[in-house]
Write an enzyme that holds these catalytic residues in place. Structure first.
Site, PDB file in Angstrom:
ATOM      1  N   SER A   1      -3.239  -0.342  14.701  1.00  0.00           N
ATOM      2  CA  SER A   1      -3.911   0.901  15.084  1.00  0.00           C
ATOM      3  C   SER A   1      -4.332   0.862  16.546  1.00  0.00           C
ATOM      4  O   SER A   1      -4.507  -0.204  17.138  1.00  0.00           O
ATOM      5  CB  SER A   1      -5.165   1.084  14.224  1.00  0.00           C
ATOM      6  OG  SER A   1      -5.971   2.111  14.730  1.00  0.00           O
TER       7      SER A   1
ATOM      8  N   GLY B   1       0.831  -1.216   0.000  1.00  0.00           N
ATOM      9  CA  GLY B   1       0.000   0.000   0.000  1.00  0.00           C
ATOM     10  C   GLY B   1       0.853   1.248   0.000  1.00  0.00           C
ATOM     11  O   GLY B   1       0.583   2.212   0.721  1.00  0.00           O
ATOM     12  N   ALA B   2       1.890   1.233  -0.855  1.00  0.00           N
ATOM     13  CA  ALA B   2       2.870   2.331  -0.830  1.00  0.00           C
ATOM     14  C   ALA B   2       2.517   3.464  -1.779  1.00  0.00           C
ATOM     15  O   ALA B   2       3.291   4.411  -1.920  1.00  0.00           O
ATOM     16  CB  ALA B   2       4.265   1.782  -1.157  1.00  0.00           C
ATOM     17  N   ASN B   3       1.354   3.392  -2.425  1.00  0.00           N
ATOM     18  CA  ASN B   3       1.028   4.450  -3.385  1.00  0.00           C
ATOM     19  C   ASN B   3       0.370   5.666  -2.753  1.00  0.00           C
ATOM     20  O   ASN B   3       0.209   6.692  -3.406  1.00  0.00           O
ATOM     21  CB  ASN B   3       0.125   3.908  -4.496  1.00  0.00           C
ATOM     22  CG  ASN B   3      -1.179   3.358  -3.957  1.00  0.00           C
ATOM     23  OD1 ASN B   3      -1.211   2.237  -3.468  1.00  0.00           O
ATOM     24  ND2 ASN B   3      -2.235   4.143  -4.009  1.00  0.00           N
TER      25      ASN B   3
ATOM     26  N   GLY C   1      -0.737   7.908   1.225  1.00  0.00           N
ATOM     27  CA  GLY C   1      -0.710   8.071   2.677  1.00  0.00           C
ATOM     28  C   GLY C   1       0.591   7.699   3.356  1.00  0.00           C
ATOM     29  O   GLY C   1       1.693   8.064   2.929  1.00  0.00           O
ATOM     30  N   ILE C   2       0.447   6.935   4.441  1.00  0.00           N
ATOM     31  CA  ILE C   2       1.582   6.572   5.296  1.00  0.00           C
ATOM     32  C   ILE C   2       2.584   5.699   4.526  1.00  0.00           C
ATOM     33  O   ILE C   2       3.801   5.862   4.666  1.00  0.00           O
ATOM     34  CB  ILE C   2       1.049   5.828   6.550  1.00  0.00           C
ATOM     35  CG1 ILE C   2       0.127   6.747   7.355  1.00  0.00           C
ATOM     36  CG2 ILE C   2       2.187   5.319   7.414  1.00  0.00           C
ATOM     37  CD1 ILE C   2      -0.742   6.036   8.384  1.00  0.00           C
ATOM     38  N   GLY C   3       2.051   4.815   3.691  1.00  0.00           N
ATOM     39  CA  GLY C   3       2.914   3.901   2.929  1.00  0.00           C
ATOM     40  C   GLY C   3       3.833   4.658   1.975  1.00  0.00           C
ATOM     41  O   GLY C   3       5.030   4.349   1.873  1.00  0.00           O
TER      42      GLY C   3
ATOM     43  N   TYR D   1     -13.221  -3.381  11.244  1.00  0.00           N
ATOM     44  CA  TYR D   1     -11.894  -2.761  11.155  1.00  0.00           C
ATOM     45  C   TYR D   1     -11.113  -3.018  12.449  1.00  0.00           C
ATOM     46  O   TYR D   1      -9.951  -3.417  12.412  1.00  0.00           O
ATOM     47  CB  TYR D   1     -12.034  -1.260  10.898  1.00  0.00           C
ATOM     48  CG  TYR D   1     -10.705  -0.519  10.853  1.00  0.00           C
ATOM     49  CD1 TYR D   1      -9.861  -0.649   9.758  1.00  0.00           C
ATOM     50  CD2 TYR D   1     -10.289   0.298  11.910  1.00  0.00           C
ATOM     51  CE1 TYR D   1      -8.641   0.017   9.712  1.00  0.00           C
ATOM     52  CE2 TYR D   1      -9.071   0.961  11.877  1.00  0.00           C
ATOM     53  CZ  TYR D   1      -8.255   0.818  10.769  1.00  0.00           C
ATOM     54  OH  TYR D   1      -7.039   1.469  10.732  1.00  0.00           O
TER      55      TYR D   1
END
Ligand SMILES: NC(=O)C1=CN([C@@H]2O[C@H](COP(=O)(O)OP(=O)(O)OC[C@H]3O[C@@H](n4cnc5c(N)ncnc54)[C@H](OP(=O)(O)O)[C@@H]3O)[C@@H](O)[C@H]2O)C=CC1
Ligand SMILES: CC1=C(/C=C/C(C)=C/C=C/C(C)=C/C=O)C(C)(C)CCC1
Length: 385
Positions: free
Chosen positions: A196, A67-69, A71-73, A221
């Protein structure tokens, strides 16, 4: 002589009162806005939280971030790339991934970033990703299980798992399983699991892990984030002595695309954006756990703001952690070796990639349509409980 009737007098009094209230509210809001403006540097500093102060370089090291595309990633990828690491950005949308990689290359001269396709909502995609990765990449020093989905409407992964538990926990479990051999061969190496604070409000519903009986997107979640914490602890136990560490992280409350499925949360975050972390600030604890010298032998712990953090009692329960591990293995078609206590269930081939029945099924699905893994999982569930 007073010409007003009593009703008119009441009306005019009520009108004056309303006016007064409006003035008071407007003045109150003005005062709050002024205070916020005056103290904005302090508020921002407080909201930003902990900073990773390590100056460690990562030349010659390989990092993989899911998920590096965004936000945090994306910020984690940028930080590790700026330290000289070769960063593999695992994204479900390659186009978005390439856009992020282009941005990173523009911000970090000589950044060694590459994008590879990985959809954590599809076990066949995970296997295909891992197979190619193991063929083409010699080492893996840092694995950041960052990708996540929050509060989506009831959806299922390709394999029929509820989306939150499927992507946030099961998909990452399988990915880690497939790459663990390489991580061990590359030791010292580290795994960072982005969980989280929400794990506090979760519990593992073993009787209905996939929310088929009832569904609440928030609870789904929270369950998946608790699963992240339990997975971290159990994996750390199994990795003891291997020089591969694993720690979980709460990044803070971060302005990102995570809230895309919840209008209420998006609005709340927009209104209170000043109190939230930027993605760069949110990436600090992930980076800290990935590189900090003082964490070299620390494993199975939970961090927030670049410091050890509280874990809810349900996240510290060893029996739940083992039970979840077994249930997860079963869902993934990996059969727990209860006697030998192997790190992962025993079905791996020499490369660490499954060479058994399940991978055969995946191959079939590429050409035709794969028979559902869920049927098999249900069989095992019936057997187990
Ligand atoms: N933001 C916050 O306040 C908090 C975030 N976290 C955690 O931080 C992590 C990162 O979230 P954040 O950066 O905020 O959110 P974003 O939504 O910005 O990033 C999430 C990333 O996960 C990817 N992703 C989602 N589903 C899949 C999938 N099926 N396969 C592969 N990748 C997928 C997204 O890809 P795509 O863009 O294609 O959808 C995106 O790149 C998550 O695990 C989240 O739970 C924890 C606590 C608070
Ligand atoms: C109440 C409240 C807030 C809401 C915080 C929330 C709702 C945090 C959610 C965190 C999540 C979703 C973590 C993900 O894992 C703000 C906006 C900070 C502003 C101050 C008041």
């Amino acid at each position: 002589m007073n010409t007003f009737t009593p009703t008119e007098t009441h009306r005019s009094e009520a009108g004056s009162f309303m006016m007064l209230m409006l003035v008071v509210i407007a003045a109150g809001l003005g005062v709050v806005a002024l205070i916020l403006r005056l103290f904005s540097p302090q508020i921002r500093k407080y909201a930003a939280g902990g900073v990773c102060r390590s100056t460690a370089r990562l030349d010659g090291k390989v990092a993989l971030i899911t998920g590096a595309n965004s936000g945090i990633g994306k910020e984690t990828a940028l930080d590790l790339a700026s330290r000289g690491a070769r960063v593999i950005m695992a994204c479900r949308d390659v186009e978005k991934g390439e856009e992020a990689a282009t941005e990173i290359r523009a911000r970090v001269g000589g950044a060694k970033v590459e994008v590879r396709e990985l959809d954590l909502a599809d076990t066949c995609s995970i296997r295909a990703f891992a197979q190619r990765f193991l063929q083409e990449v010699d080492h893996l020093h840092i694995l950041v299980n960052n990708a996540g989905i929050m509060m989506c409407p009831y959806m299922k992964t390709v394999d029929g798992f509820e989306m939150h538990i499927g992507v946030n926990h099961l998909g990452h479990f399988l990915l880690t399983y497939l790459l663990i051999g390489l991580l061990k061969r590359s030791a010292p190496s580290r795994i960072v699991v982005v969980s989280s604070l929400a794990h506090n409000f979760g519990w593992i519903r073993f009787h209905d892990l996939h929310s088929q009986g009832s569904y609440n997107s928030g609870l789904a979640y929270c369950q998946s984030k608790l699963a992240n914490v339990l997975f971290t602890r159990e994996l750390a136990r199994r990795l003891h002595g291997s020089n591969v560490t694993v720690n979980s992280v709460h990044p803070g409350t971060v302005r990102s695309e995570l809230m895309r499925h919840s209008t209420a949360m998006s609005l709340l975050f927009a209104v209170f954006s000043m109190f939230l972390k930027t993605p760069k600030e949110g990436a600090q604890t992930s980076v800290y756990c990935a590189i900090a010298e003082e964490l070299q032998s620390i494993s199975g712990k939970h961090f927030s703001d670049c410091a050890p953090a509280f874990v809810a009692p349900q996240g510290r329960n060893e029996e739940t952690a083992r039970k979840l591990w077994d249930a997860t293995s079963t869902f993934m078609g990996l059969f727990p070796n209860r006697v030998g206590g192997a790190l992962f269930p025993v079905r791996a081939g020499p490369t660490g990639v499954l060479d058994g029945e399940l991978s055969q099924r995946c191959k079939k699905r590429v050409t035709s349509s794969c028979s559902s893994i869920v049927c098999m999982c249900l069989q095992h569930l019936c057997y187990q409980y």
